[in-house]
Design an enzyme around this catalytic site. Structure first.
Site, PDB file in Angstrom:
ATOM      1  N   GLY A  33       0.855  -1.188   0.000  1.00 41.26           N
ATOM      2  CA  GLY A  33       0.000   0.000   0.000  1.00 41.26           C
ATOM      3  C   GLY A  33       0.883   1.227   0.000  1.00 41.26           C
ATOM      4  N   PHE A  35       1.878   3.074   2.539  1.00 42.95           N
ATOM      5  CA  PHE A  35       2.862   3.151   3.624  1.00 42.95           C
ATOM      6  C   PHE A  35       3.238   1.792   4.181  1.00 42.95           C
ATOM      7  CE2 PHE A  35      -0.010   6.844   3.761  1.00 42.95           C
ATOM      8  CZ  PHE A  35       0.891   7.809   3.328  1.00 42.95           C
ATOM      9  N   ASP A 149     -12.865   0.564   5.590  1.00 38.03           N
ATOM     10  CA  ASP A 149     -12.132   0.306   4.340  1.00 38.03           C
ATOM     11  C   ASP A 149     -12.406  -1.115   3.842  1.00 38.03           C
ATOM     12  OD1 ASP A 149     -10.521   1.035   2.239  1.00 38.03           O
ATOM     13  OD2 ASP A 149      -8.626   0.786   3.311  1.00 38.03           O
TER      14      ASP A 149
END
Ligand code: ADP
Ligand code: MG
Length: 353
Positions: A33, A35, A149
Site C-alpha cells: 500500500g 505506507f 475500508d
C-alpha cells in the site's frame, strides 16, 4: 481523523530485537500500500508461515505511530473473531513497526471478483462468504469499531482451492465509535478512504458488464467504494461499513463495481444518487433474494440501511441452510443473542476531522 477515536494503548509486547532473529522473510511480496509492505515469512522456531506487514512510522513528514498503535489495538480487540485476521506478534524499530499476522494463503477475494466465469464465485459461495464477512463485522460493531475500508483487497481467504474462509484485514482506517456523543465535525482527507483502485472484469453472470468494465478507463476508479456520507463529509457510523457490504456483495456476484462511471465525477454522481443497475441483464442467473439483500444496504440514508445482525437474518443468507431445522434453530438463537447485544449500534456515530 479525530484523535479521540484512536485507541492509544496496546497489550501486545512491542518487541525491539531484530525481526530477522526470529523470522526468515520470503521473497514473495503479498501486497503493498502507500505506507506498508506485506511479505510472507517463516517463524524460525516453529517453521510456521505468517504475513508480516511492515509499516513506516513517518509518513509525509509526520509521525504516524499512533495510527499504527490503533491498528494493533483493534486487531487485539478482534482476537476472538474467527473472521478477523489473527495478530501473532509486533516488532518495532526506530523507523517502522512490523505486524506479524496469520497468513491468509488464499489471497484477496478481489482475484475471484475479476476472474473468468469458470473461476468466479458462484452465488452459493457468495452467500457463505458474505455470511462470514457479516459475522466479522458484527463482532467489530458490537465492540464499537468501524472498519471504514471494506473492499475486495482487504477481504482475504484462508485458501483458494478449495475455497476457504474469510479473514478481514487492514484496520489502518478503522476507528472506535463513540456511543454517547455525536461529534459534529468533518471528515477530512478522504483521498484514500475506501477507494477501490482496481478494475473489475467479470463475475458470476455478466458478459455485458464485463464489456462495460473492460472499456472503462483507469482514472475514474477512485472513490467508487465510498459511501454517500463519506463523499458528503457527513457522519460516519457502523452503517458506513454496511454500505460497503452492499457494494462487496454486488461485486462478488456480478464482477462489476456498481457505481463505476466513465469519469470520476460520474462515479461520484452515481454514488450520491444511488444510481444502481439491478436489471435482469446484470443479475442473470442470480436470485431475487440476492438483489433484495443488496437493495437493503445500498440506501442513501445510513439509518435506513440494514445492520449486520439484520443482514444475518435475511432470507438470502438462510436460503442455503433452510432445510436443516437444527441449524435454523441454532441460527435463530444466535441472532436473538446478537440483537440483544447490539441494540445500541444504530446510534453509534463517529465524525472525524
Ligand atoms: P494497506 O494498508 O497497505 O492496504 P493491507 O493490510 O491491506 O495494507 O495489506 C496489503 C495487502 O497485503 C492486502 O491487500 C493483501 O493482498 C496482502 N495481505 C495483507 N495481510 C495479509 C495476510 N495476513 N495474509 C496474506 N496476505 C495479506
Ligand atoms: Mg489494504
Amino acid at each position: 481523523m479525530d484523535p479521540r477515536s484512536l485507541i492509544s494503548h496496546t497489550q501486545t509486547l512491542l518487541r525491539t530485537e531484530p525481526f530477522s532473529d526470529h523470522y526468515r522473510l520470503g521473497v514473495k511480496e503479498l501486497g503493498r500500500g502507500k505506507f506498508a509492505v506485506v511479505r510472507r515469512c517463516v517463524e524460525l522456531i516453529t517453521g510456521k508461515e505468517y504475513a508480516a506487514k511492515f509499516l513506516r512510522k513517518r509518513r509525509k513528514g509526520e509521525d504516524c505511530r499512533t495510527d499504527i498503535v490503533n491498528e494493533i489495538a483493534i486487531l487485539e480487540m478482534a482476537h476472538f473473531s474467527p473472521y478477523v485476521v489473527d495478530l501473532h506478534e509486533v516488532y518495532e524499530t526506530s523507523s517502522e513497526m512490523v505486524l506479524v499476522m496469520e497468513y491468509a494463503a488464499g489471497g484477496e477475494i478481489f482475484n475471484q471478483c475479476v476472474a473468468d466465469q469458470d473461476e468466479a464465485f458462484t452465488e452459493k459461495d457468495v452467500i457463505r462468504l458474505i455470511d462470514q464477512i457479516l459475522q466479522g463485522i458484527l463482532y467489530l460493531h458490537r465492540n464499537n469499531v468501524v472498519h471504514l475500508d471494506l473492499k475486495p483487497q482487504n477481504i482475504l481467504l484462508t485458501s483458494c482451492n478449495p475455497l476457504g474462509d474469510i479473514r478481514i484485514v487492514d484496520f489502518g482506517l478503522s476507528r472506535q465509535v463513540d456511543r454517547i456523543k455525536e461529534v459534529r465535525e468533518i471528515l477530512g482527507t478522504p483521498e484514500y478512504v475506501g477507494a477501490w483502485k482496481h478494475k473489475l472484469k467479470a463475475g458470476v453472470s455478466c458478459d455485458r458488464r464485463r464489456k462495460h468494465c473492460v472499456q472503462s478507463g483507469s482514472k475514474n476508479r477512485q472513490g467508487r467504494g465510498k459511501s454517500p456520507e463519506v463523499l458528503n463529509y457527513e457522519p460516519i457510523s457502523t452503517a458506513t461499513d454496511m454500505w460497503s457490504v452492499g457494494v462487496l456483495t454486488y461485486v462478488m456476484l456480478t464482477g462489476e463495481s456498481p457505481f463505476l462511471g466513465d469519469t470520476k465525477q460520474e462515479t461520484f454522481l452515481n454514488i450520491s444518487q444511488v444510481n444502481v443497475d439491478y436489471s435482469q441483464e446484470v443479475f442473470a442467473g442470480i436470485s431475487e433474494q440476492a438483489v433484495d439483500f443488496i437493495k437493503s444496504l445500498l440506501l442513501k440514508n445510513p439509518r435506513e440501511r440494514a445492520r449486520a445482525e439484520q443482514c444475518l437474518k435475511h432470507p438470502w443468507l438462510s436460503s442455503l441452510t433452510e432445510p436443516e431445522p437444527l441449524k435454523d434453530d441454532k441460527a435463530l438463537k444466535k441472532n436473538e443473542g446478537d440483537l440483544k447485544a447490539s441494540d445500541n449500534t444504530e446510534e453509534i456515530v463517529l465524525l472525524a476531522s
